[in-house]
Design a protein around this motif. Sequence first.
Motif, PDB file in Angstrom:
ATOM      1  N   GLY A 200     -37.817  14.362  19.324  1.00 38.73           N
ATOM      2  CA  GLY A 200     -38.420  15.520  19.973  1.00 38.73           C
ATOM      3  C   GLY A 200     -37.696  15.898  21.255  1.00 38.73           C
ATOM      4  O   GLY A 200     -37.587  17.076  21.586  1.00 38.73           O
TER       5      GLY A 200
ATOM      6  N   ARG B   7     -42.509  20.145  13.913  1.00 39.47           N
ATOM      7  CA  ARG B   7     -42.028  18.905  14.527  1.00 39.47           C
ATOM      8  C   ARG B   7     -43.030  18.392  15.559  1.00 39.47           C
ATOM      9  O   ARG B   7     -43.288  17.181  15.636  1.00 39.47           O
ATOM     10  CB  ARG B   7     -40.669  19.151  15.173  1.00 39.47           C
ATOM     11  CG  ARG B   7     -40.024  17.876  15.658  1.00 39.47           C
ATOM     12  CD  ARG B   7     -38.554  18.041  15.871  1.00 39.47           C
ATOM     13  NE  ARG B   7     -37.883  18.018  14.580  1.00 39.47           N
ATOM     14  CZ  ARG B   7     -36.827  18.764  14.281  1.00 39.47           C
ATOM     15  NH1 ARG B   7     -36.335  19.579  15.159  1.00 39.47           N
ATOM     16  NH2 ARG B   7     -36.247  18.684  13.105  1.00 39.47           N
ATOM     17  N   ARG B   8     -43.612  19.303  16.352  1.00 42.82           N
ATOM     18  CA  ARG B   8     -44.636  18.905  17.334  1.00 42.82           C
ATOM     19  C   ARG B   8     -45.840  18.279  16.639  1.00 42.82           C
ATOM     20  O   ARG B   8     -46.381  17.256  17.077  1.00 42.82           O
ATOM     21  CB  ARG B   8     -45.081  20.129  18.137  1.00 42.82           C
ATOM     22  CG  ARG B   8     -44.887  20.000  19.603  1.00 42.82           C
ATOM     23  CD  ARG B   8     -45.483  21.117  20.426  1.00 42.82           C
ATOM     24  NE  ARG B   8     -45.625  22.395  19.774  1.00 42.82           N
ATOM     25  CZ  ARG B   8     -44.722  23.377  19.812  1.00 42.82           C
ATOM     26  NH1 ARG B   8     -43.583  23.207  20.431  1.00 42.82           N
ATOM     27  NH2 ARG B   8     -44.946  24.530  19.216  1.00 42.82           N
TER      28      ARG B   8
ATOM     29  N   ASN C  91     -40.269  24.171  15.264  1.00 47.83           N
ATOM     30  CA  ASN C  91     -40.735  23.400  16.421  1.00 47.83           C
ATOM     31  C   ASN C  91     -42.211  23.040  16.292  1.00 47.83           C
ATOM     32  O   ASN C  91     -42.629  21.945  16.670  1.00 47.83           O
ATOM     33  CB  ASN C  91     -40.500  24.178  17.714  1.00 47.83           C
ATOM     34  CG  ASN C  91     -39.037  24.294  18.055  1.00 47.83           C
ATOM     35  OD1 ASN C  91     -38.202  23.564  17.532  1.00 47.83           O
ATOM     36  ND2 ASN C  91     -38.719  25.225  18.920  1.00 47.83           N
TER      37      ASN C  91
ATOM     38  N   ILE D 148     -38.032  19.829  22.035  1.00 48.08           N
ATOM     39  CA  ILE D 148     -39.464  20.088  21.864  1.00 48.08           C
ATOM     40  C   ILE D 148     -40.244  19.538  23.063  1.00 48.08           C
ATOM     41  O   ILE D 148     -41.179  20.173  23.550  1.00 48.08           O
ATOM     42  CB  ILE D 148     -40.004  19.405  20.585  1.00 48.08           C
ATOM     43  CG1 ILE D 148     -39.139  19.690  19.384  1.00 48.08           C
ATOM     44  CG2 ILE D 148     -41.448  19.767  20.332  1.00 48.08           C
ATOM     45  CD1 ILE D 148     -39.173  21.087  18.895  1.00 48.08           C
TER      46      ILE D 148
END
Length: 91
Positions: free
Chosen positions: A61, A24-25, A21, A66
């Motif tokens: 996302g 990805r953020r 995560n 997320i």
Amino acid sequence: MANTAQSKKRARQSEARYDVNKARRSRIRTFIRKVEEAIASGNAEAALAALRAAQPELDRGVTKGILHANTVSRKMSRLASRVKALATPAS
């Protein structure tokens, strides 16, 4: 600290998801930053291209949990309006 086998496994899984995560953020923030930089440079074509590249990342996302859907909607709306204002000549 986790005591049972199940809680130990959940702790391991939580750590693994945290790393995924986080990556990805960071990727989403990078795409947003590229749009911001293109807007700041005043290049409408580059800003539009960056916005089109950022949109699927932001949507991903949401599907991955997320970001909240409304957060992404708000960000996309604000970025799109700024890109549109850049593209249209000021009268």
